[in-house]
Design a protein around this motif. Structure first.
Motif, mmCIF file in Angstrom:
data_model
loop_
_atom_site.group_PDB
_atom_site.id
_atom_site.type_symbol
_atom_site.label_atom_id
_atom_site.label_comp_id
_atom_site.label_asym_id
_atom_site.label_seq_id
_atom_site.Cartn_x
_atom_site.Cartn_y
_atom_site.Cartn_z
ATOM 1 N N ALA A 101 0.831 -1.203 0.000
ATOM 2 C CA ALA A 101 0.000 0.000 0.000
ATOM 3 C C ALA A 101 0.864 1.252 0.000
ATOM 4 O O ALA A 101 1.872 1.318 0.709
ATOM 5 C CB ALA A 101 -0.920 -0.004 1.217
ATOM 6 N N PRO A 102 0.482 2.273 -0.777
ATOM 7 C CA PRO A 102 1.276 3.500 -0.826
ATOM 8 C C PRO A 102 1.167 4.340 0.441
ATOM 9 O O PRO A 102 2.024 5.181 0.698
ATOM 10 C CB PRO A 102 0.691 4.243 -2.035
ATOM 11 C CG PRO A 102 -0.700 3.713 -2.166
ATOM 12 C CD PRO A 102 -0.637 2.280 -1.722
ATOM 13 N N GLY A 212 -4.530 15.125 -4.558
ATOM 14 C CA GLY A 212 -3.628 13.983 -4.705
ATOM 15 C C GLY A 212 -2.288 14.272 -5.332
ATOM 16 O O GLY A 212 -1.510 13.349 -5.563
ATOM 17 N N ARG A 213 -1.977 15.536 -5.608
ATOM 18 C CA ARG A 213 -0.694 15.835 -6.238
ATOM 19 C C ARG A 213 0.413 16.102 -5.210
ATOM 20 O O ARG A 213 1.579 16.193 -5.580
ATOM 21 C CB ARG A 213 -0.824 17.045 -7.161
ATOM 22 C CG ARG A 213 -1.790 16.824 -8.303
ATOM 23 C CD ARG A 213 -1.721 17.946 -9.316
ATOM 24 N NE ARG A 213 -2.683 17.759 -10.392
ATOM 25 C CZ ARG A 213 -2.770 18.529 -11.463
ATOM 26 N NH1 ARG A 213 -1.950 19.550 -11.594
ATOM 27 N NH2 ARG A 213 -3.672 18.288 -12.394
ATOM 28 N N SER A 214 0.044 16.252 -3.949
ATOM 29 C CA SER A 214 1.063 16.479 -2.925
ATOM 30 C C SER A 214 1.634 15.142 -2.461
ATOM 31 O O SER A 214 1.121 14.067 -2.792
ATOM 32 C CB SER A 214 0.461 17.224 -1.731
ATOM 33 O OG SER A 214 -0.356 16.361 -0.964
ATOM 34 N N LEU A 215 2.696 15.201 -1.665
ATOM 35 C CA LEU A 215 3.302 13.988 -1.117
ATOM 36 C C LEU A 215 2.716 13.630 0.243
ATOM 37 O O LEU A 215 3.194 12.713 0.900
ATOM 38 C CB LEU A 215 4.816 14.192 -0.977
ATOM 39 C CG LEU A 215 5.583 14.463 -2.270
ATOM 40 C CD1 LEU A 215 7.061 14.683 -1.968
ATOM 41 C CD2 LEU A 215 5.395 13.333 -3.260
ATOM 42 N N PHE A 217 -1.148 14.003 1.318
ATOM 43 C CA PHE A 217 -2.509 13.467 1.376
ATOM 44 C C PHE A 217 -2.840 12.655 0.130
ATOM 45 O O PHE A 217 -2.511 13.062 -0.989
ATOM 46 C CB PHE A 217 -3.529 14.606 1.511
ATOM 47 C CG PHE A 217 -3.465 15.338 2.815
ATOM 48 C CD1 PHE A 217 -4.016 14.796 3.964
ATOM 49 C CD2 PHE A 217 -2.849 16.574 2.888
ATOM 50 C CE1 PHE A 217 -3.946 15.473 5.164
ATOM 51 C CE2 PHE A 217 -2.782 17.267 4.081
ATOM 52 C CZ PHE A 217 -3.331 16.705 5.226
ATOM 53 N N PRO A 218 -3.533 11.529 0.305
ATOM 54 C CA PRO A 218 -4.036 10.800 -0.868
ATOM 55 C C PRO A 218 -5.113 11.630 -1.562
ATOM 56 O O PRO A 218 -5.668 12.571 -0.999
ATOM 57 C CB PRO A 218 -4.639 9.532 -0.250
ATOM 58 C CG PRO A 218 -4.140 9.469 1.152
ATOM 59 C CD PRO A 218 -3.846 10.861 1.571
ATOM 60 N N VAL A 254 -7.931 10.806 15.445
ATOM 61 C CA VAL A 254 -7.490 11.147 14.092
ATOM 62 C C VAL A 254 -6.689 9.994 13.505
ATOM 63 O O VAL A 254 -6.271 9.071 14.211
ATOM 64 C CB VAL A 254 -6.613 12.431 14.083
ATOM 65 C CG1 VAL A 254 -7.425 13.647 14.496
ATOM 66 C CG2 VAL A 254 -5.380 12.254 14.976
ATOM 67 N N TYR A 255 -6.476 10.070 12.186
ATOM 68 C CA TYR A 255 -5.587 9.154 11.486
ATOM 69 C C TYR A 255 -4.381 9.949 10.992
ATOM 70 O O TYR A 255 -4.537 10.991 10.354
ATOM 71 C CB TYR A 255 -6.285 8.512 10.285
ATOM 72 C CG TYR A 255 -7.508 7.701 10.626
ATOM 73 C CD1 TYR A 255 -7.391 6.411 11.138
ATOM 74 C CD2 TYR A 255 -8.789 8.209 10.428
ATOM 75 C CE1 TYR A 255 -8.511 5.661 11.445
ATOM 76 C CE2 TYR A 255 -9.913 7.470 10.737
ATOM 77 C CZ TYR A 255 -9.770 6.195 11.242
ATOM 78 O OH TYR A 255 -10.886 5.446 11.562
ATOM 79 N N LEU A 256 -3.183 9.443 11.289
ATOM 80 C CA LEU A 256 -1.953 10.024 10.769
ATOM 81 C C LEU A 256 -1.579 9.236 9.512
ATOM 82 O O LEU A 256 -1.541 8.005 9.538
ATOM 83 C CB LEU A 256 -0.831 9.952 11.791
ATOM 84 C CG LEU A 256 -1.156 10.491 13.197
ATOM 85 C CD1 LEU A 256 0.054 10.336 14.110
ATOM 86 C CD2 LEU A 256 -1.591 11.936 13.143
ATOM 87 N N ILE A 257 -1.292 9.942 8.420
ATOM 88 C CA ILE A 257 -1.058 9.290 7.136
ATOM 89 C C ILE A 257 0.404 9.415 6.729
ATOM 90 O O ILE A 257 0.927 10.528 6.608
ATOM 91 C CB ILE A 257 -1.932 9.909 6.033
ATOM 92 C CG1 ILE A 257 -3.403 9.884 6.447
ATOM 93 C CG2 ILE A 257 -1.745 9.173 4.718
ATOM 94 C CD1 ILE A 257 -4.303 10.607 5.470
#
Length: 272
Positions: A101-102, A212-215, A217-218, A254-257
């Motif tokens: 998974a990315p 989705g273009r940043s490193l 956030f999906p 929260v979720y940390l990505i």
């Protein structure tokens, strides 16, 4: 009043000693970087512990609301699974074991949340010991929250989207027109989107999500809906106000990505 004066007179030597002792400790910390770093580290640990204790009490009285959020999230996930065809669903389960998974998600609890200032931050109870690092995205089941900017062993500080220094790439859900999410420091429920061009078909109620273009956030993390917008005759870009899906004044978990490909992408970009 007389009793206070008598107390000060009676214990004047002890009070003077304590004052001089604290003064000497202060100057020692200020003049030696090692002592100063140790003191700050200890203070952060103590502050984090106090925030955790206070937050545990607050969480107890908000369990019903947090459970309702979990139910809503499970409902959303089940609806998305149900939308997949049987063939697609089999493919998902077969590929899960071998699929790299990315993104990696880490759950955390918010133990401090500031939202009444111009530059607001949150504090969460996961840090370097939990493999958390800077530039991790932070979301809830309802939408975007912010980005991790500092970490210690057990805690992390998050730049809230309610921070005038925050700038996050977003887009209109129904088109490929993208812009930048910022905050003007006024309403904690309303943020602004800049740089959406005038040719974009913007309407009230349109959904905004990450593009989705940043490193960090999906693609497709929800942000909010267009509350209102303005386009003056001499402007090439809209002024858009967006009502957040998240209630930024009441965030529990929260979720940390982590973007597992972030370092590889950064390396390629630096070579360019």
């Amino acid at each position: 009043m007389q009793q206070i004066v008598n107390f000060l007179i009676k214990y004047k030597n002890t009070l003077l000693f304590l004052f001089l002792f604290l003064l000497s400790v202060f100057f020692t910390i200020q003049s030696h970087s090692y002592h100063k770093s140790k003191f700050i580290s200890s203070a952060n640990f103590l502050t984090g512990g106090i925030y955790s204790w206070v937050n545990n009490i607050d969480m107890y009285f908000n369990l019903k609301e947090y459970n309702e959020r979990l139910v809503d999230e499970n409902k959303f996930l089940r609806e998305n699974l149900a939308a997949l065809s049987e063939k697609e669903l089999d493919s998902v389960f077969l590929d899960t074991a071998s699929y790299d998974a990315p993104y990696k998600f880490i759950t955390a609890k918010v133990i401090a949340n500031r939202y009444s200032r111009l530059d607001n931050f949150l504090l969460v109870n996961k840090g370097e010991n939990d493999s958390v690092a800077t530039d991790f995205g932070v979301i809830t089941s309802r939408g975007i929250v912010g980005i991790v900017d500092e970490t210690s062993n057990n805690y992390s500080r998050v730049i809230s989207i309610l921070n005038t220094n925050s700038a996050i790439n977003v887009k209109l859900k129904k088109t490929n027109h993208f812009g930048t999410l910022k905050w003007n420091g006024k309403d904690p429920n309303i943020v602004q989107v800049e740089e959406i061009p005038r040719l974009a078909p913007v309407k009230k109620g349109d959904t905004i999500h990450t593009e989705g273009r940043s490193l960090i956030f999906p693609k497709g993390i929800p942000v909010g809906v267009v509350e209102n917008y303005q386009l003056k005759n001499n402007q090439n870009y809209y002024d858009i106000n967006v009502r957040l899906f998240n209630d930024m004044t009441n965030i529990g978990y929260v979720y940390l990505i982590k973007n597992n490909n972030q370092e590889e992408i950064k390396s390629l970009e630096s070579n360019e």
